[in-house]
Design a protein around this motif. Structure first.
Motif, PDB file in Angstrom:
ATOM      1  N   TYR A 191      63.464  11.052 -68.090  1.00 31.30           N
ATOM      2  CA  TYR A 191      62.406  11.402 -67.140  1.00 31.30           C
ATOM      3  C   TYR A 191      61.576  10.172 -66.779  1.00 31.30           C
ATOM      4  O   TYR A 191      61.091  10.038 -65.656  1.00 31.30           O
ATOM      5  CB  TYR A 191      61.472  12.462 -67.733  1.00 31.30           C
ATOM      6  N   GLN A 192      61.400   9.261 -67.742  1.00 38.77           N
ATOM      7  CA  GLN A 192      60.505   8.126 -67.547  1.00 38.77           C
ATOM      8  C   GLN A 192      61.201   6.768 -67.692  1.00 38.77           C
ATOM      9  O   GLN A 192      60.574   5.734 -67.460  1.00 38.77           O
ATOM     10  CB  GLN A 192      59.355   8.189 -68.559  1.00 38.77           C
ATOM     11  N   ASP A 193      62.474   6.787 -68.077  1.00 39.43           N
ATOM     12  CA  ASP A 193      63.198   5.544 -68.369  1.00 39.43           C
ATOM     13  C   ASP A 193      62.424   4.697 -69.383  1.00 39.43           C
ATOM     14  O   ASP A 193      62.232   3.497 -69.220  1.00 39.43           O
ATOM     15  CB  ASP A 193      63.452   4.741 -67.081  1.00 39.43           C
ATOM     16  N   LEU A 211      55.956  20.942 -66.292  1.00 43.86           N
ATOM     17  CA  LEU A 211      55.069  20.461 -67.359  1.00 43.86           C
ATOM     18  C   LEU A 211      55.269  18.970 -67.595  1.00 43.86           C
ATOM     19  O   LEU A 211      54.287  18.216 -67.698  1.00 43.86           O
ATOM     20  CB  LEU A 211      55.320  21.242 -68.642  1.00 43.86           C
ATOM     21  N   ILE A 212      56.497  18.528 -67.673  1.00 44.79           N
ATOM     22  CA  ILE A 212      56.755  17.104 -67.931  1.00 44.79           C
ATOM     23  C   ILE A 212      56.223  16.250 -66.783  1.00 44.79           C
ATOM     24  O   ILE A 212      55.591  15.204 -67.007  1.00 44.79           O
ATOM     25  CB  ILE A 212      58.262  16.855 -68.137  1.00 44.79           C
ATOM     26  N   ALA A 213      56.435  16.686 -65.552  1.00 37.07           N
ATOM     27  CA  ALA A 213      55.913  15.935 -64.409  1.00 37.07           C
ATOM     28  C   ALA A 213      54.389  15.857 -64.460  1.00 37.07           C
ATOM     29  O   ALA A 213      53.788  14.821 -64.136  1.00 37.07           O
ATOM     30  CB  ALA A 213      56.374  16.582 -63.103  1.00 37.07           C
ATOM     31  N   ALA A 214      53.745  16.957 -64.880  1.00 42.91           N
ATOM     32  CA  ALA A 214      52.287  16.972 -64.973  1.00 42.91           C
ATOM     33  C   ALA A 214      51.789  16.033 -66.071  1.00 42.91           C
ATOM     34  O   ALA A 214      50.784  15.332 -65.903  1.00 42.91           O
ATOM     35  CB  ALA A 214      51.798  18.396 -65.233  1.00 42.91           C
ATOM     36  N   ILE A 215      52.480  15.999 -67.199  1.00 39.05           N
ATOM     37  CA  ILE A 215      52.115  15.081 -68.284  1.00 39.05           C
ATOM     38  C   ILE A 215      52.230  13.636 -67.820  1.00 39.05           C
ATOM     39  O   ILE A 215      51.351  12.802 -68.098  1.00 39.05           O
ATOM     40  CB  ILE A 215      53.012  15.336 -69.515  1.00 39.05           C
ATOM     41  N   ILE A 216      53.276  13.324 -67.088  1.00 35.86           N
ATOM     42  CA  ILE A 216      53.458  11.965 -66.574  1.00 35.86           C
ATOM     43  C   ILE A 216      52.348  11.608 -65.590  1.00 35.86           C
ATOM     44  O   ILE A 216      51.842  10.484 -65.576  1.00 35.86           O
ATOM     45  CB  ILE A 216      54.855  11.830 -65.934  1.00 35.86           C
TER      46      ILE A 216
END
Length: 285
Positions: free
Chosen positions: A60-62, A237-242
């Motif tokens: 997701y973030q590399d 959720l993961i996109a929001a955390i990022i």
């Protein structure tokens, strides 16, 4: 408190020594005020054990946990039946980590554990703001006469930080009085993260970031004490955390409310593991 010793069993990739760490994780295995289904006291143990089923690398973030220094201090050992003592122990641990210039990330436990951490953070950062992901408002003045309850945790945090400093996302459950209180005292974005980006861009103060995992759709995350129909997807959720990690100055954080006994499949624990990995990689520090 002397320098902390590394936990024997650690979350994957989080095995550096305390002196070398920029971030510190620890468990707060407490569910003494749970009003529906207990079991969150087991979350940190399960998350550590099951973390070895995931990779340290995030597509997701590399980014990779092997490229950052994270210390796992294990679980705090709590006395039974003394809620205020437990909150004080969390506050003491968080204060130590913050005073040492490191970023603490707590694994609950029920959501009340957040109060102990916020008490520590607001002492160091008087202008502290709070970003709160959750299904529940957690803004009750009391629950069955008890002011120290997981149903009241954000109300108690408001007692510390005041108006205009709490930003709530994903909320889809609560009493009418809680939503009325939010309209007057917090910024509440019901159901999703639609306004998250613009709000994060506006926050210039230090941020405490608390994630109640029941913000997730209960079909994705059934292993929790108070499941609520609806909710966001894991990818949302993961996109929001990022977004939070990239746009705000997070100085402390937590994830909470995984109750492993209510999901024998282990899927909820796997979600929690990946959420913690992404949180560790997303926030600066």
């Amino acid at each position: 408190m002397n320098e902390l010793s590394r936990n024997i069993s650690t979350f994957i990739g989080c095995d550096c020594e305390y002196k070398d760490a920029s971030k510190v994780i620890f468990g707060a295995p407490f569910d003494g005020t749970t009003s529906y289904r207990p079991g969150t006291r087991f979350a940190s143990q399960y998350i550590r054990n099951e973390s070895y089923g995931i990779e340290t690398y995030s597509p997701y973030q590399d980014k990779d946990l092997e490229d950052i220094n994270v210390f796992d201090g294990g679980d705090l050992e709590f006395p039974f039946g003394n809620t205020e003592k437990i909150l004080s122990m969390i506050e003491e641990y968080e204060t130590k980590v913050l005073d040492d210039g490191k970023l603490p990330i707590m694994i609950g436990g029920e959501h009340l554990v957040t109060l102990g951490a916020v008490r520590a953070a607001v002492k160091k950062y008087p202008d502290l703001h709070i970003i709160h992901f959750d299904a529940h408002a957690d803004l009750r003045e009391d629950y069955l006469g008890e002011k120290l309850s997981h149903a009241c945790v954000l109300r108690r945090c408001h007692d510390l930080v005041g108006d205009g400093r709490i930003f709530q996302f994903g909320i889809r459950s609560g009493e009418r009085a809680e939503f009325k209180f939010a309209a007057e005292h917090t910024t509440m974005c019901k159901f999703d993260f639609a306004k998250l980006y613009e709000i994060c861009k506006q926050i210039k103060a230090p941020v405490y970031f608390t994630i109640d995992l029941d913000v997730l759709d209960s079909s994705v995350f059934p292993g929790t004490g108070t499941p609520e129909a609806g909710g966001v997807s894991f990818n949302q959720l993961i996109a929001a955390i990022i977004t939070v990690g990239g746009l705000t100055n997070v100085v402390a954080a937590d994830i909470n409310e995984l109750s492993p006994p209510y999901d024998p499949s282990g899927v909820s624990t796997a979600c929690a593991c990946k959420t913690l990995r992404e949180l560790l990689l997303a926030i600066k520090g």
